[in-house]
Design a protein around this motif. Sequence first.
Motif, PDB file in Angstrom:
ATOM      1  N   TRP A   1       0.865  -1.261   0.091  1.00 42.63           N
ATOM      2  CA  TRP A   1       0.111   0.036   0.006  1.00 42.63           C
ATOM      3  C   TRP A   1       0.755   1.302  -0.037  1.00 42.63           C
ATOM      4  N   LEU A   2       1.772   1.213   0.772  1.00 43.29           N
ATOM      5  CA  LEU A   2       2.838   2.246   0.771  1.00 43.29           C
ATOM      6  C   LEU A   2       3.450   2.734  -0.268  1.00 43.29           C
TER       7      LEU A   2
ATOM      8  N   LYS B   1       0.351   4.922  -1.994  1.00 37.00           N
ATOM      9  CA  LYS B   1       0.690   6.243  -1.442  1.00 37.00           C
ATOM     10  C   LYS B   1       2.072   6.658  -2.263  1.00 37.00           C
ATOM     11  N   GLN B   2       2.653   5.784  -2.947  1.00 38.92           N
ATOM     12  CA  GLN B   2       3.952   5.968  -3.947  1.00 38.92           C
ATOM     13  C   GLN B   2       4.847   6.760  -2.727  1.00 38.92           C
ATOM     14  N   ALA B   3       5.129   6.338  -1.341  1.00 36.16           N
ATOM     15  CA  ALA B   3       5.843   6.767  -0.581  1.00 36.16           C
ATOM     16  C   ALA B   3       6.893   5.668   0.201  1.00 36.16           C
TER      17      ALA B   3
ATOM     18  N   PHE C   1       1.750   7.383   7.983  1.00 34.87           N
ATOM     19  CA  PHE C   1       1.218   6.361   7.076  1.00 34.87           C
ATOM     20  C   PHE C   1       0.791   4.995   7.716  1.00 34.87           C
TER      21      PHE C   1
ATOM     22  N   GLU D   1      -2.572   5.962   8.979  1.00 35.94           N
ATOM     23  CA  GLU D   1      -3.458   5.998   7.835  1.00 35.94           C
ATOM     24  C   GLU D   1      -3.925   4.913   7.338  1.00 35.94           C
TER      25      GLU D   1
END
Length: 183
Positions: free
Chosen positions: A5-6, A10-12, A40, A43
Amino acid sequence: MFRDWLRDVKQALPGQGWAAAYLEEFQGDQDRALRKYLDFVAEFRALPPQSLAALRWLYQGPHPALRTPSWTFSRPPPTTLDVLLNIRQEVGTVPGRLGMFIGTIDVRRMAGFVDGYRLCLALAGARDEEYPRFERWLHEEKSLPAGQEWPRPFLQECQGDDEQAIHRLLGFAAEFRSARPHS
Protein backbone atom coordinates in the motif's frame (compact mmCIF):
# COMPACT_ATOMS: atom_id res chain seq x y z
CA MET A 1 0.08 -5.55 2.76
CA PHE A 2 1.08 -2.24 4.36
CA ARG A 3 4.34 -2.18 2.43
CA ASP A 4 2.50 -2.75 -0.86
CA TRP A 5 0.00 0.00 0.00
CA LEU A 6 2.80 2.39 0.94
CA ARG A 7 4.59 1.69 -2.34
CA ASP A 8 1.69 1.36 -4.78
CA VAL A 9 -1.06 3.57 -3.39
CA LYS A 10 0.81 6.29 -1.50
CA GLN A 11 3.92 6.07 -3.69
CA ALA A 12 5.93 6.72 -0.54
CA LEU A 13 8.32 3.77 -0.49
CA PRO A 14 11.42 4.80 -2.44
CA GLY A 15 13.88 2.22 -3.71
CA GLN A 16 16.38 2.98 -0.96
CA GLY A 17 13.70 2.33 1.68
CA TRP A 18 11.59 4.70 3.71
CA ALA A 19 14.17 5.30 6.46
CA ALA A 20 16.95 6.52 4.18
CA ALA A 21 14.59 8.57 2.01
CA TYR A 22 12.75 10.22 4.89
CA LEU A 23 15.98 10.97 6.76
CA GLU A 24 17.31 12.63 3.62
CA GLU A 25 14.06 14.56 3.18
CA PHE A 26 14.29 15.87 6.74
CA GLN A 27 18.07 16.48 6.74
CA GLY A 28 18.77 13.67 9.21
CA ASP A 29 16.02 14.58 11.70
CA GLN A 30 15.08 11.10 12.94
CA ASP A 31 12.00 12.27 14.84
CA ARG A 32 10.44 13.91 11.77
CA ALA A 33 11.34 10.95 9.53
CA LEU A 34 9.78 8.48 11.95
CA ARG A 35 6.69 10.65 12.42
CA LYS A 36 6.16 10.71 8.66
CA TYR A 37 6.36 6.93 8.54
CA LEU A 38 4.06 6.53 11.54
CA ASP A 39 1.56 8.92 9.96
CA PHE A 40 1.36 6.48 7.03
CA VAL A 41 0.96 3.58 9.48
CA ALA A 42 -1.93 5.39 11.19
CA GLU A 43 -3.55 6.20 7.84
CA PHE A 44 -3.29 2.57 6.73
CA ARG A 45 -4.62 1.31 10.05
CA ALA A 46 -7.68 3.59 9.71
CA LEU A 47 -8.66 2.20 6.30
CA PRO A 48 -12.09 0.55 6.30
CA PRO A 49 -12.25 -3.19 5.55
CA GLN A 50 -13.68 -2.62 2.05
CA SER A 51 -10.70 -0.42 1.14
CA LEU A 52 -8.30 -3.09 2.36
CA ALA A 53 -10.16 -5.78 0.43
CA ALA A 54 -9.89 -3.66 -2.74
CA LEU A 55 -6.08 -3.57 -2.54
CA ARG A 56 -4.30 -5.77 -5.06
CA TRP A 57 -2.94 -9.03 -3.58
CA LEU A 58 -0.30 -10.84 -5.63
CA TYR A 59 0.91 -13.37 -3.11
CA GLN A 60 -0.02 -16.93 -2.17
CA GLY A 61 -2.84 -17.60 0.21
CA PRO A 62 -6.02 -15.69 0.86
CA HIS A 63 -6.11 -11.91 0.73
CA PRO A 64 -5.28 -10.66 4.26
CA ALA A 65 -8.41 -8.50 4.35
CA LEU A 66 -10.52 -11.64 3.95
CA ARG A 67 -8.92 -13.48 6.88
CA THR A 68 -10.57 -13.46 10.28
CA PRO A 69 -8.35 -11.46 12.62
CA SER A 70 -6.96 -13.28 15.61
CA TRP A 71 -5.27 -11.98 18.72
CA THR A 72 -3.48 -15.27 19.28
CA PHE A 73 -0.08 -16.08 17.88
CA SER A 74 0.13 -18.69 15.15
CA ARG A 75 3.46 -19.50 16.80
CA PRO A 76 5.04 -17.82 19.81
CA PRO A 77 7.30 -14.88 18.94
CA PRO A 78 10.99 -15.42 19.57
CA THR A 79 12.33 -14.30 22.92
CA THR A 80 14.68 -11.33 23.10
CA LEU A 81 17.64 -13.64 23.62
CA ASP A 82 16.62 -15.70 20.57
CA VAL A 83 16.60 -12.50 18.52
CA LEU A 84 20.04 -11.51 19.83
CA LEU A 85 21.43 -14.96 19.04
CA ASN A 86 19.93 -14.79 15.55
CA ILE A 87 21.58 -11.41 15.01
CA ARG A 88 24.88 -12.84 16.24
CA GLN A 89 24.59 -15.74 13.81
CA GLU A 90 23.61 -13.54 10.85
CA VAL A 91 26.28 -10.94 11.50
CA GLY A 92 29.14 -13.28 12.30
CA THR A 93 32.44 -11.42 12.28
CA VAL A 94 31.74 -9.36 9.17
CA PRO A 95 32.41 -5.69 9.97
CA GLY A 96 29.44 -3.41 9.40
CA ARG A 97 26.86 -6.18 9.17
CA LEU A 98 25.13 -5.10 12.37
CA GLY A 99 23.76 -2.27 10.25
CA MET A 100 21.32 -4.75 8.69
CA PHE A 101 19.50 -4.80 12.02
CA ILE A 102 20.01 -1.36 13.56
CA GLY A 103 21.12 0.96 10.78
CA THR A 104 23.96 3.10 12.10
CA ILE A 105 26.08 0.92 14.37
CA ASP A 106 25.71 2.56 17.75
CA VAL A 107 25.24 1.02 21.21
CA ARG A 108 22.31 3.37 21.91
CA ARG A 109 20.55 2.16 18.75
CA MET A 110 21.14 -1.46 19.77
CA ALA A 111 19.83 -0.75 23.27
CA GLY A 112 16.80 0.92 21.67
CA PHE A 113 16.32 -2.10 19.41
CA VAL A 114 16.32 -4.42 22.44
CA ASP A 115 14.02 -2.17 24.45
CA GLY A 116 11.67 -1.76 21.49
CA TYR A 117 11.53 -5.50 20.87
CA ARG A 118 10.82 -6.16 24.54
CA LEU A 119 8.06 -3.53 24.50
CA CYS A 120 6.48 -5.13 21.43
CA LEU A 121 6.52 -8.53 23.14
CA ALA A 122 4.88 -7.05 26.22
CA LEU A 123 2.23 -5.19 24.21
CA ALA A 124 1.44 -8.41 22.35
CA GLY A 125 1.03 -10.22 25.66
CA ALA A 126 4.08 -12.43 25.19
CA ARG A 127 6.12 -13.22 28.28
CA ASP A 128 9.89 -12.96 28.09
CA GLU A 129 11.24 -13.91 31.49
CA GLU A 130 14.65 -14.94 30.20
CA TYR A 131 15.98 -11.47 29.31
CA PRO A 132 15.67 -10.09 32.87
CA ARG A 133 17.60 -13.17 34.07
CA PHE A 134 20.24 -12.42 31.43
CA GLU A 135 20.49 -8.83 32.67
CA ARG A 136 20.84 -10.04 36.28
CA TRP A 137 23.53 -12.50 35.12
CA LEU A 138 25.44 -9.65 33.45
CA HIS A 139 25.48 -7.82 36.79
CA GLU A 140 26.35 -10.86 38.91
CA GLU A 141 28.70 -12.81 36.65
CA LYS A 142 30.14 -10.24 34.27
CA SER A 143 30.55 -7.37 36.74
CA LEU A 144 28.20 -4.98 35.02
CA PRO A 145 28.01 -2.11 37.54
CA ALA A 146 24.91 -2.10 39.72
CA GLY A 147 22.17 0.17 38.44
CA GLN A 148 23.68 0.45 34.96
CA GLU A 149 22.56 -1.02 31.70
CA TRP A 150 25.10 -2.57 29.35
CA PRO A 151 25.80 0.20 26.74
CA ARG A 152 28.08 2.61 28.62
CA PRO A 153 30.23 0.03 30.47
CA PHE A 154 30.60 -2.15 27.38
CA LEU A 155 31.52 0.87 25.28
CA GLN A 156 34.14 1.89 27.87
CA GLU A 157 35.51 -1.66 27.97
CA CYS A 158 35.81 -1.60 24.17
CA GLN A 159 37.57 1.80 24.07
CA GLY A 160 34.61 3.52 22.43
CA ASP A 161 34.15 0.97 19.62
CA ASP A 162 30.36 0.64 19.29
CA GLU A 163 30.50 -2.42 17.06
CA GLN A 164 32.84 -4.27 19.40
CA ALA A 165 30.63 -3.35 22.39
CA ILE A 166 27.55 -4.77 20.65
CA HIS A 167 29.46 -7.93 19.74
CA ARG A 168 30.38 -8.18 23.43
CA LEU A 169 26.67 -8.13 24.32
CA LEU A 170 25.90 -10.76 21.67
CA GLY A 171 28.76 -12.94 22.88
CA PHE A 172 27.51 -12.77 26.45
CA ALA A 173 24.01 -13.67 25.24
CA ALA A 174 25.47 -16.82 23.62
CA GLU A 175 27.47 -17.65 26.75
CA PHE A 176 24.40 -17.18 28.96
CA ARG A 177 22.22 -19.35 26.73
CA SER A 178 24.83 -22.13 26.43
CA ALA A 179 24.98 -22.34 30.23
CA ARG A 180 21.16 -22.38 30.43
CA PRO A 181 19.87 -24.05 27.24
CA HIS A 182 16.39 -24.59 28.63
CA SER A 183 15.75 -21.12 30.04
